[in-house]
Design an enzyme around this catalytic site. Structure first.
Site, short mmCIF file in Angstrom:
data_model
loop_
_atom_site.label_atom_id
_atom_site.label_comp_id
_atom_site.label_asym_id
_atom_site.label_seq_id
_atom_site.Cartn_x
_atom_site.Cartn_y
_atom_site.Cartn_z
N GLU A 39 42.55 21.37 -5.26
CA GLU A 39 44.00 21.32 -5.06
C GLU A 39 44.40 20.12 -4.20
O GLU A 39 43.60 19.62 -3.42
CB GLU A 39 44.43 22.59 -4.35
CG GLU A 39 43.90 23.82 -5.03
CD GLU A 39 43.64 24.96 -4.07
OE1 GLU A 39 44.14 26.05 -4.35
OE2 GLU A 39 42.97 24.77 -3.06
N ARG A 85 24.58 3.98 8.15
CA ARG A 85 23.50 3.02 8.03
C ARG A 85 23.83 1.66 8.66
O ARG A 85 22.93 0.85 8.87
CB ARG A 85 23.04 2.87 6.57
CG ARG A 85 24.06 2.25 5.65
CD ARG A 85 23.56 2.21 4.22
NE ARG A 85 22.49 1.25 4.01
CZ ARG A 85 22.67 -0.06 3.98
NH1 ARG A 85 23.87 -0.58 4.17
NH2 ARG A 85 21.66 -0.86 3.76
N ASP A 138 21.17 -6.81 3.13
CA ASP A 138 21.24 -6.11 1.86
C ASP A 138 22.35 -6.64 0.96
O ASP A 138 23.17 -7.45 1.34
CB ASP A 138 21.34 -4.60 2.05
CG ASP A 138 22.61 -4.20 2.76
OD1 ASP A 138 23.57 -5.00 2.81
OD2 ASP A 138 22.64 -3.08 3.27
C1 9WO Z 1 43.59 18.52 -9.55
C2 9WO Z 1 44.41 18.87 -10.61
C3 9WO Z 1 44.57 20.05 -11.30
C4 9WO Z 1 45.49 20.09 -12.33
C5 9WO Z 1 46.23 18.96 -12.65
C6 9WO Z 1 46.06 17.77 -11.94
C7 9WO Z 1 45.15 17.76 -10.92
N1 9WO Z 1 44.79 16.76 -10.09
C8 9WO Z 1 43.89 17.24 -9.27
C9 9WO Z 1 43.32 16.43 -8.22
O1 9WO Z 1 43.56 15.25 -8.16
N2 9WO Z 1 42.58 17.10 -7.34
C10 9WO Z 1 42.00 16.41 -6.22
C11 9WO Z 1 40.58 16.86 -6.07
C12 9WO Z 1 42.78 16.72 -4.97
C13 9WO Z 1 42.17 16.01 -3.79
C14 9WO Z 1 40.68 16.33 -3.67
N3 9WO Z 1 40.07 16.10 -4.94
C15 9WO Z 1 39.49 14.92 -5.23
C16 9WO Z 1 39.21 13.87 -4.39
N4 9WO Z 1 39.10 14.56 -6.44
N5 9WO Z 1 38.62 13.33 -6.42
C17 9WO Z 1 38.67 12.88 -5.17
C18 9WO Z 1 38.25 11.56 -4.78
C19 9WO Z 1 38.29 11.17 -3.48
C20 9WO Z 1 37.92 9.89 -3.15
N6 9WO Z 1 37.50 9.02 -4.08
C21 9WO Z 1 37.45 9.39 -5.37
C22 9WO Z 1 37.82 10.66 -5.75
#
Ligand code: 9WO
Length: 254
Positions: free
Chosen positions: A114, A152, A167
């Site tokens: 969420e 690191r 690195d």
């Molecule tokens: C959930 C969702 C459900 C139904 C319709 C649309 C929706 N969008 C999302 C959503 O974006 N959920 C996220 C899940 C909410 C914040 C935490 N989540 C998350 C973080 N997913 N991906 C990341 C993230 C964080 C940092 N870098 C890359 C990805």
């Protein structure tokens, strides 16, 4: 350095944070990582952390009062920045990792599935970071990525003091190729220069191969980088070699 991580799934962090370099860094006290369960800051009988979105729609939203209590409690008297991991954040990179490694204390906030109530973003989140353009089930893995990349870089964490300086990426280039024994395997030979013991030639070979890879795979990195005279010269050699090969191929196709 100190990290506090706020999450609905603290159990996800145990393995990565206690293994290998991170585990040793924590054991030796170079870094402190505490993981807090957001649900512990829900005060109602059912410990509810989310609710349906105003305006309707699918999904749930993490509640502002629960998150505010969690952040304020973990922050205490520290003025540590709160970092929210989300696909809407500024892109995480080696240079952002280096900036964060200079701080004494960071609070990482992971959502799961969420979104958070927008008022949390406005009043409690200092920086929003993304580790890449993809959607995950939550911010837990990104939080671990940030802890790993930052830890690191802390002095004393890697065995050899300048391991992290040598690195890939630290110099703005991709890594050069690596080899170990045997010197020949099924006819595949290790480049002669690496067996020569000539440190100057080896350094130049490695720099040239790092430039070759960067030119082929990530030319965008070269655009941003300030090239030294040697790097410029090696890059010229690479483009000369490429155009020479181009001529050979053209001749063959005739
Ligand atoms: C959930 C969702 C459900 C139904 C319709 C649309 C929706 N969008 C999302 C959503 O974006 N959920 C996220 C899940 C909410 C914040 C935490 N989540 C998350 C973080 N997913 N991906 C990341 C993230 C964080 C940092 N870098 C890359 C990805």
């Amino acid at each position: 350095m100190r990290f506090d991580i706020l999450t609905l799934f603290p159990e996800m962090f145990a393995g990565p944070l206690s293994t290998s370099i991170l585990g040793k860094a924590r054991e030796s006290g170079l870094v402190t990582v505490d993981v807090w369960n957001i649900r512990d800051y829900a005060l109602d009988k059912h410990r509810i952390v989310d609710d349906t979105p105003y305006g309707g729609g699918a999904g749930m939203v993490l509640k502002v009062d629960v998150l505010a209590r969690a952040v304020e409690s973990v922050r205490g008297t520290s003025n540590a920045p709160v970092v929210y991991l989300s696909p809407q954040g500024r892109m995480f990179s080696q240079s952002v990792a280096a900036e964060l490694a200079a701080l004494p204390h960071l609070i990482l906030l992971s959502g799961h599935y969420e979104e958070i109530d927008e008022r949390v973003r406005q009043h409690w989140v200092d920086w929003e970071l993304s580790i890449g353009d993809y959607v995950l089930t939550g911010g837990e893995l990104p939080a671990m990525v940030v802890v790993d990349a930052v830890t690191r870089l802390l002095p004393g964490v890697l065995g050899h003091e300048d391991s992290s300086k040598e690195d890939s990426f630290q110099a703005g280039l991709l890594d050069y190729p690596h080899y170990t024994r045997p010197a020949e395997f099924r006819g595949m030979k290790v480049p002669e220069v690496l067996l020569s013991g000539h440190h100057g030639k080896i350094a130049r070979y490695r720099l040239k191969e790092a430039l070759r890879r960067t030119l082929l795979r990530r030319p965008d990195l070269l655009q941003r980088k300030d090239l030294s005279t040697e790097e410029r010269q090696l890059l010229q050699e690479l483009t000369d070699e490429a155009s020479a090969e181009g001529r050979v191929n053209t001749d063959e196709s005739d």
